[in-house]
Design a protein around this motif. Structure first.
Motif, PDB file in Angstrom:
ATOM      1  N   TYR A   1       0.821  -1.212   0.000  1.00 44.36           N
ATOM      2  CA  TYR A   1       0.000   0.000   0.000  1.00 44.36           C
ATOM      3  C   TYR A   1       0.861   1.271   0.000  1.00 44.36           C
ATOM      4  O   TYR A   1       0.331   2.372   0.090  1.00 44.36           O
ATOM      5  CB  TYR A   1      -0.917   0.007   1.227  1.00 44.36           C
ATOM      6  CG  TYR A   1      -1.858  -1.166   1.270  1.00 44.36           C
ATOM      7  CD1 TYR A   1      -3.094  -1.119   0.640  1.00 44.36           C
ATOM      8  CD2 TYR A   1      -1.500  -2.348   1.927  1.00 44.36           C
ATOM      9  CE1 TYR A   1      -3.966  -2.203   0.676  1.00 44.36           C
ATOM     10  CE2 TYR A   1      -2.365  -3.435   1.965  1.00 44.36           C
ATOM     11  CZ  TYR A   1      -3.592  -3.353   1.343  1.00 44.36           C
ATOM     12  OH  TYR A   1      -4.452  -4.434   1.369  1.00 44.36           O
ATOM     13  N   ASP A   2       2.184   1.075  -0.083  1.00 45.18           N
ATOM     14  CA  ASP A   2       3.135   2.187  -0.072  1.00 45.18           C
ATOM     15  C   ASP A   2       2.993   3.020   1.200  1.00 45.18           C
ATOM     16  O   ASP A   2       3.091   4.247   1.167  1.00 45.18           O
ATOM     17  CB  ASP A   2       2.947   3.075  -1.309  1.00 45.18           C
ATOM     18  CG  ASP A   2       4.169   3.957  -1.581  1.00 45.18           C
ATOM     19  OD1 ASP A   2       5.269   3.604  -1.111  1.00 45.18           O
ATOM     20  OD2 ASP A   2       4.014   4.997  -2.244  1.00 45.18           O
ATOM     21  N   VAL A   3       2.768   2.342   2.325  1.00 48.17           N
ATOM     22  CA  VAL A   3       2.611   3.000   3.621  1.00 48.17           C
ATOM     23  C   VAL A   3       3.861   2.759   4.465  1.00 48.17           C
ATOM     24  O   VAL A   3       4.215   1.606   4.730  1.00 48.17           O
ATOM     25  CB  VAL A   3       1.366   2.478   4.366  1.00 48.17           C
ATOM     26  CG1 VAL A   3       1.315   3.008   5.799  1.00 48.17           C
ATOM     27  CG2 VAL A   3       0.101   2.878   3.617  1.00 48.17           C
ATOM     28  N   PRO A   4       4.555   3.816   4.874  1.00 48.60           N
ATOM     29  CA  PRO A   4       5.757   3.635   5.696  1.00 48.60           C
ATOM     30  C   PRO A   4       5.424   3.212   7.121  1.00 48.60           C
ATOM     31  O   PRO A   4       4.409   3.634   7.685  1.00 48.60           O
ATOM     32  CB  PRO A   4       6.402   5.022   5.678  1.00 48.60           C
ATOM     33  CG  PRO A   4       5.254   5.957   5.459  1.00 48.60           C
ATOM     34  CD  PRO A   4       4.287   5.229   4.573  1.00 48.60           C
ATOM     35  N   VAL A   5       6.281   2.379   7.676  1.00 48.08           N
ATOM     36  CA  VAL A   5       6.173   1.933   9.065  1.00 48.08           C
ATOM     37  C   VAL A   5       7.350   2.501   9.844  1.00 48.08           C
ATOM     38  O   VAL A   5       8.501   2.409   9.396  1.00 48.08           O
ATOM     39  CB  VAL A   5       6.173   0.391   9.167  1.00 48.08           C
ATOM     40  CG1 VAL A   5       6.227  -0.061  10.625  1.00 48.08           C
ATOM     41  CG2 VAL A   5       4.954  -0.190   8.472  1.00 48.08           C
ATOM     42  N   THR A   6       7.070   3.118  10.979  1.00 50.58           N
ATOM     43  CA  THR A   6       8.119   3.617  11.860  1.00 50.58           C
ATOM     44  C   THR A   6       7.947   2.989  13.240  1.00 50.58           C
ATOM     45  O   THR A   6       6.953   2.298  13.496  1.00 50.58           O
ATOM     46  CB  THR A   6       8.062   5.153  11.982  1.00 50.58           C
ATOM     47  OG1 THR A   6       6.795   5.535  12.546  1.00 50.58           O
ATOM     48  CG2 THR A   6       8.225   5.815  10.628  1.00 50.58           C
ATOM     49  N   MET A   7       8.893   3.208  14.118  1.00 50.93           N
ATOM     50  CA  MET A   7       8.779   2.699  15.472  1.00 50.93           C
ATOM     51  C   MET A   7       9.243   3.741  16.477  1.00 50.93           C
ATOM     52  O   MET A   7      10.062   4.602  16.160  1.00 50.93           O
ATOM     53  CB  MET A   7       9.576   1.409  15.661  1.00 50.93           C
ATOM     54  CG  MET A   7      11.088   1.567  15.591  1.00 50.93           C
ATOM     55  SD  MET A   7      11.979   0.077  16.130  1.00 50.93           S
ATOM     56  CE  MET A   7      11.827   0.174  17.919  1.00 50.93           C
TER      57      MET A   7
ATOM     58  N   ALA B   1      10.941   2.715   8.230  1.00 47.44           N
ATOM     59  CA  ALA B   1      11.269   3.992   7.597  1.00 47.44           C
ATOM     60  C   ALA B   1      11.990   4.961   8.522  1.00 47.44           C
ATOM     61  O   ALA B   1      12.731   5.837   8.049  1.00 47.44           O
ATOM     62  CB  ALA B   1       9.995   4.653   7.069  1.00 47.44           C
ATOM     63  N   ALA B   2      11.789   4.856   9.828  1.00 45.91           N
ATOM     64  CA  ALA B   2      12.429   5.754  10.791  1.00 45.91           C
ATOM     65  C   ALA B   2      12.250   5.184  12.187  1.00 45.91           C
ATOM     66  O   ALA B   2      11.390   4.319  12.420  1.00 45.91           O
ATOM     67  CB  ALA B   2      11.835   7.161  10.717  1.00 45.91           C
TER      68      ALA B   2
END
Length: 381
Positions: A145-151, A177-178
């Motif tokens: 879905y071209d959705v970035p995941v960060t934590m 992503a970050a």
């Protein structure tokens, strides 16, 4: 780092915001109304209250009720909590496919004992294998879905059990992503001073963007943090309680403009009214006014408003009643400058020990560890 080299925006995969500022998800605070209020003040990324992966997957009504977005919320951002890779992966897919979410953040920073005793929140990064599995599952689910995941995480359990450097490495290896780092340990909770040196250490350790969190009370604090650490941006939590105009200050500061937001009580009064109005639009007047009550003391912190008036505001049950009470505030009273740079919200004391599952510290793999979180559990980071 000079102001000329301050980051002028924040890019997380397919998501770009003009100001490198993220509103930290706070339980019971960062609902759709508050996110809209902050967004009206300045640019940034505004994250929804944290939801549980199991609650979303199993269709828990409380969880679904939290996934409400304002009509003008063009970038939907949600923080997800989970301890089981399968649940987290499925929840990430649901957020992307059914809710149109543009950004997912995973919570590995919560210090609340009811969460850490199950191995969740700030306790989980100790289990490196499990952390990697959860991040891998979330990234795999969100990538189509071209959705970035960060934590988001903390320094570690305590000073003897630090996890942030390993967490950064694992985040990078799994395509996250970050990573946002709160410069405190779980044992510190919200007490003491945030360790910005740890943020700088993480920046030097990874190639993905690092966001700094902790002790940002004024716009100048954000600039100092970025200059001292090299962070790609900042995450703001308690500093904006009762002060949503902080985002206006932050936008100005990162643009190299003069920051001078010292609102009179009349201006604060107008923001209070707008906040209550938005809450009522999203929740209905009765519930909206009830939700607004918790914000009164933050808005009026340092002002001379009398105890009787404060008490009445904390019991307000309609917009008409609110209007009558706000009219009693002196609109010309200047902002209490003594409050600038001071902590807001919860602080508390450090814990003598972190509550963990039995045997949690015996190994750092934990890939076989599974915790069944409560479907409607809520936490803060």
């Amino acid at each position: 780092m000079s102001t000329a080299t301050l980051p002028q925006g924040l890019t997380l995969g397919s998501v770009h915001v003009d100001t490198p500022v993220v509103l930290a998800p706070m339980a019971g605070i960062t609902n759709a109304a508050y996110r809209r209020l902050c967004a009206e003040q300045g640019a940034g990324l505004y994250v929804c209250e944290m939801i549980t992966s199991r609650g979303l997957v199993e269709g828990d009504e409380t969880t679904k009720a939290m996934l409400v977005f304002d009509e003008l919320e063009s970038v939907r951002s949600v923080q997800l909590y989970g301890t089981d890779p399968a649940y987290v992966g499925r929840a990430a897919e649901i957020l992307c496919a059914d809710y149109g979410v543009a950004h997912i953040d995973l919570n590995f920073g919560c210090p609340v004992p009811k969460v850490t005793r199950k191995g969740g929140g700030g306790a989980l990064p100790w289990k490196r294998g499990l952390l990697g599995e959860i991040l891998t599952a979330a990234v795999a689910a969100a990538t189509p879905y071209d959705v970035p995941v960060t934590m988001k995480t903390r320094k570690g359990l305590d000073d003897d059990h630090l996890t942030f450097l390993d967490a950064g490495r694992i985040a990078q290896e799994t395509g996250t992503a970050a990573i946002a780092l709160h410069g405190r340990t779980v044992a510190q909770s919200y007490s003491g001073q945030a360790d910005w040196d740890a943020i700088a250490e993480l920046v030097a350790h990874v190639d993905i963007p690092v966001l700094g969190n902790g002790d940002i009370w004024e716009a100048g604090d954000a600039i100092r943090m970025v200059e001292q650490t090299g962070a790609a941006g900042v995450v703001v939590g308690r500093g904006c309680l009762g002060r949503p105009w902080l985002f206006r200050d932050l936008a100005a500061a990162f643009a190299g403009e003069r920051v001078a937001t010292l609102p009179s009580l009349g201006e604060v009064r107008a923001v209070m009214r707008r906040h209550a109005e938005l809450l009522c639009e999203h929740m209905g007047e009765q519930r909206g006014c009830k939700e607004f009550r918790k914000h009164v003391s933050w808005y009026l912190k340092g002002f001379r408003a009398g105890g009787t008036l404060r008490h009445s505001l904390a019991l307000v049950d309609s917009l008409a009643a609110l209007d009558g009470l706000l009219a009693e505030l002196d609109p010309d009273e200047p902002f209490p400058v003594a409050e600038l740079g001071t902590p807001r919200g919860r602080q508390g004391s450090p814990r003598s020990r972190v509550v963990l599952p039995e045997g949690w510290l015996d190994d750092t793999d934990g890939s076989d560890w599974r915790v069944r979180e409560d479907a409607n559990e809520t936490t803060g980071g």
